[in-house]
Design an enzyme around this catalytic site. Sequence first.
Site, short mmCIF file in Angstrom:
data_model
loop_
_atom_site.label_atom_id
_atom_site.label_comp_id
_atom_site.label_asym_id
_atom_site.label_seq_id
_atom_site.Cartn_x
_atom_site.Cartn_y
_atom_site.Cartn_z
N GLY A 88 2.70 2.28 10.90
CA GLY A 88 3.68 3.37 10.75
C GLY A 88 4.34 3.77 12.06
N LYS A 134 0.18 4.24 -0.18
CA LYS A 134 -0.45 5.44 0.43
C LYS A 134 -0.19 6.64 -0.50
CE LYS A 134 -0.11 3.17 4.84
NZ LYS A 134 -0.04 3.24 6.29
N GLU A 164 -5.33 -4.81 10.57
CA GLU A 164 -4.28 -3.82 10.78
C GLU A 164 -4.54 -3.10 12.11
OE1 GLU A 164 -2.35 -2.63 6.81
OE2 GLU A 164 -4.06 -1.33 7.08
N ASN A 214 0.88 -1.18 0.00
CA ASN A 214 0.00 0.00 0.00
C ASN A 214 0.91 1.22 0.00
OD1 ASN A 214 -1.78 2.06 0.49
ND2 ASN A 214 -2.37 1.38 2.54
#
Length: 252
Positions: A175, A11, A169, A9
């Site tokens: 992160g 982002k 998740e 991903n």
Amino acid sequence: MRKKIVAGNWKMNMNLEEGLLFAKSVNQYFMEKPSGKAEVILCTPFIHLSGISEILNKGKMTFGAQNCASEPSGAYTGEVSAMMIKSTGAEYVIIGHSERRSFYHEDDRLLNKKTILALNSGLKVIFCCGEVKGEREEGKHFIVVKRQLEEGLFTLPTEEMEKVVIAYEPVWAIGTGLTATPDQAQEMHKYIRSLVREKYGKECAEILTILYGGSCKPSNAQEIFSKPDVDGGLIGGASLKKEDFVAIVEAI
Ligand code: 13P
């Protein structure tokens, strides 16, 4: 046998040129060194989709978007519909990512609407769920994930549910460098599969691919992926570095 998947991903990262160069390089790598059983998916910003469809070798890698509109078409300035995504050749769309839930206030009802639209448009859905830190600390993580799945997904008929991949998740691991332990991931994945079994039956639950996401990196991927109910990963930061991304794919 259920499908193993590693999905990147990106982002909101990489301009058009950077993204296409990156996709080319990863595609080249897997042409020379096939990824084995795992399906590798790149979930990119909208601007990369049509360019990437020219680059990827069908069968080796697939690609998808990170979001879609909650309406099929019309006067919704700035939105991109599921049909438009499908028309680029994309196979997947991520729905319900925690960043969409928190920054754009997408609730379970809206995510259910997007999921139905995406499936009706011929896309497969990577549906994200996961609790925030406080919810885990209060021991509410199972309740939260159950609600997200019941309201976002469990209105689907069985044949549609079979086109869904669930990504667990935990928001506190995204992160942050904090990763769920392999046992925490396994515990939640097993629980998710049990919910799907209750609702859709054994067969549907057994073929459901459940991905883990949240600070997944080469150093922890193998241990997490070795758990019986973890079928791969949804990778954020580490999907932007080729060496890390391919190492995570190889860990499976
Ligand atoms: P990180 O891998 O950067 O923690 O992000 C996970 C994620 O949000 C994937 O969708």
